[in-house]
Design a protein around this motif. Structure first.
Motif, PDB file in Angstrom:
ATOM      1  N   ARG A  93       0.658   5.743  -0.231  1.00 24.66           N
ATOM      2  CA  ARG A  93      -0.224   6.818   0.212  1.00 24.66           C
ATOM      3  C   ARG A  93      -1.312   7.024  -0.822  1.00 24.66           C
ATOM      4  O   ARG A  93      -1.156   6.661  -1.982  1.00 24.66           O
ATOM      5  N   LYS A 100       0.833  -1.208   0.000  1.00 28.43           N
ATOM      6  CA  LYS A 100       0.000   0.000   0.000  1.00 28.43           C
ATOM      7  C   LYS A 100       0.860   1.247   0.000  1.00 28.43           C
ATOM      8  O   LYS A 100       1.776   1.383   0.812  1.00 28.43           O
ATOM      9  N   LYS A 124      12.358   8.853  -6.725  1.00 27.46           N
ATOM     10  CA  LYS A 124      11.919   8.271  -5.450  1.00 27.46           C
ATOM     11  C   LYS A 124      12.584   6.924  -5.193  1.00 27.46           C
ATOM     12  O   LYS A 124      12.510   6.004  -6.006  1.00 27.46           O
TER      13      LYS A 124
HETATM   14  C1  BTN Z   1       4.152   5.970  -0.534  1.00 25.62           C
HETATM   15  O1  BTN Z   1       5.168   6.531  -0.914  1.00 25.62           O
HETATM   16  O2  BTN Z   1       3.085   6.111  -1.148  1.00 25.62           O
HETATM   17  C2  BTN Z   1       4.214   5.130   0.698  1.00 25.62           C
HETATM   18  C3  BTN Z   1       4.753   3.766   0.418  1.00 25.62           C
HETATM   19  C4  BTN Z   1       4.853   2.911   1.669  1.00 25.62           C
HETATM   20  C5  BTN Z   1       5.256   1.492   1.346  1.00 25.62           C
HETATM   21  C6  BTN Z   1       5.497   0.682   2.584  1.00 25.62           C
HETATM   22  S1  BTN Z   1       6.282  -0.847   2.219  1.00 25.62           S
HETATM   23  C7  BTN Z   1       6.018  -1.393   3.856  1.00 25.62           C
HETATM   24  C8  BTN Z   1       4.629  -0.956   4.218  1.00 25.62           C
HETATM   25  N1  BTN Z   1       3.658  -1.931   3.742  1.00 25.62           N
HETATM   26  C9  BTN Z   1       2.867  -1.425   2.804  1.00 25.62           C
HETATM   27  O3  BTN Z   1       1.953  -2.050   2.241  1.00 25.62           O
HETATM   28  N2  BTN Z   1       3.184  -0.146   2.560  1.00 25.62           N
HETATM   29  C10 BTN Z   1       4.271   0.297   3.394  1.00 25.62           C
END
Ligand code: BTN
Length: 259
Positions: A62, A60, A124
């Motif tokens: 943001r 997931k 990124k």
């Molecule tokens: C973003 O930049 O949109 C946030 C990304 C966050 C990813 C990390 S990976 C570990 C944790 N588990 C997930 O499903 N998402 C966060």
């Protein structure tokens, strides 16, 4: 050849923390570490418990975006039980921990694009997601989720190639994922304890932002704002100066740098 297999013991052995990473729950493959972290927090897992996966099948990001975690990268979530006053600082804490640990483990310098994208050379390399369950003034739990592109071969992911990078692509060699993980956990605990002891991490976070002073476009929900990113408030919001001189305070959004 860099040793990159993960096990709880390889992470916790002689880890210089008191609680963050002292318990590690490892999965070879998982939908999302955030979901398991929430379940563990609801069961009362010890503060600092880490959920880590070699691969996420439904990572997931943001704003309901997808986060890609093929094998060889970092996807972890840390369970914390802060009081409500500290919640806005967790975004700052997590992105600073990422910058510090990337530099300690690889020598690479990174910067933060508001609110919490970690960039190397404008691309990124790491994303941070904070999720919490709050009832009034009571925080049931907060989860810091961090994803780092360690050995992601951008060549294989044309859809993100223009905007993303990985530590190994930047360095042109393999990177020890374990080293980055251990540095991250040490940094998360150090910054968290500094915060609880009354220290401020706001100034360092503000100074690490690549966004400030730049012409930006911010998408926040259905609204699009244009202006100059003038500053950030202590609660983490972005202060955006428009061409007519007015100022917007933006709590959450996605920034595109325009200059
Ligand atoms: C973003 O930049 O949109 C946030 C990304 C966050 C990813 C990390 S990976 C570990 C944790 N588990 C997930 O499903 N998402 C966060």
């Amino acid at each position: 050849m860099v040793e990159n297999s993960l096990s709880p013991a390889s992470i916790t052995n002689n880890l210089e923390t008191h609680f963050v990473g002292q318990r590690v729950i490892y999965y070879p493959s998982l939908a999302s570490t955030m979901e398991v972290a929430k379940q563990e927090a609801e069961k009362g897992a010890a503060e600092g418990t880490v959920i880590i996966a070699d691969e996420q099948t439904a990572g997931k990001g943001r704003i309901k975006r997808v986060w890609l975690t093929p094998k060889g990268n970092i996807a972890l979530s840390v369970i914390l039980y802060p009081s409500v006053a500290y919640l806005p600082s967790l975004i700052m804490l997590a992105s600073l921990a990422a910058i510090h640990s990337i530099e300690a483990a690889t020598g690479l310098k990174s910067q933060v694009k508001w609110p919490n994208d970690v960039l190397i050379n404008g691309k990124k390399v790491c994303g941070v997601l904070i999720e919490s369950n709050v009832r009034g003034d009571i925080v049931d739990y907060a989860i810091i989720g961090i994803g780092v592109n360690v050995s992601l071969r951008l060549y294989d992911f044309p859809e993100i190639q223009p905007t993303a990078t990985s530590l190994s692509d930047e360095l042109g060699r393999e990177v020890s994922r374990l080293n980055v993980i251990r540095c991250l956990l040490v940094e998360i605990e150090r910054l968290y304890l500094a915060l609880l002891a009354g220290g401020s991490i706001y100034e360092e976070w503000r100074d690490s932002l690549v966004t400030l002073g730049r012409q930006v476009q911010v998408k926040s929900g259905k609204t699009i704002y244009d202006g100059i990113a003038e500053s950030v408030a202590r609660d983490g919001s972005l202060l955006l100066r428009h061409s007519d001189g007015s100022l917007s305070k933006i709590v959450a959004g996605d920034v595109t740098l325009r200059d």
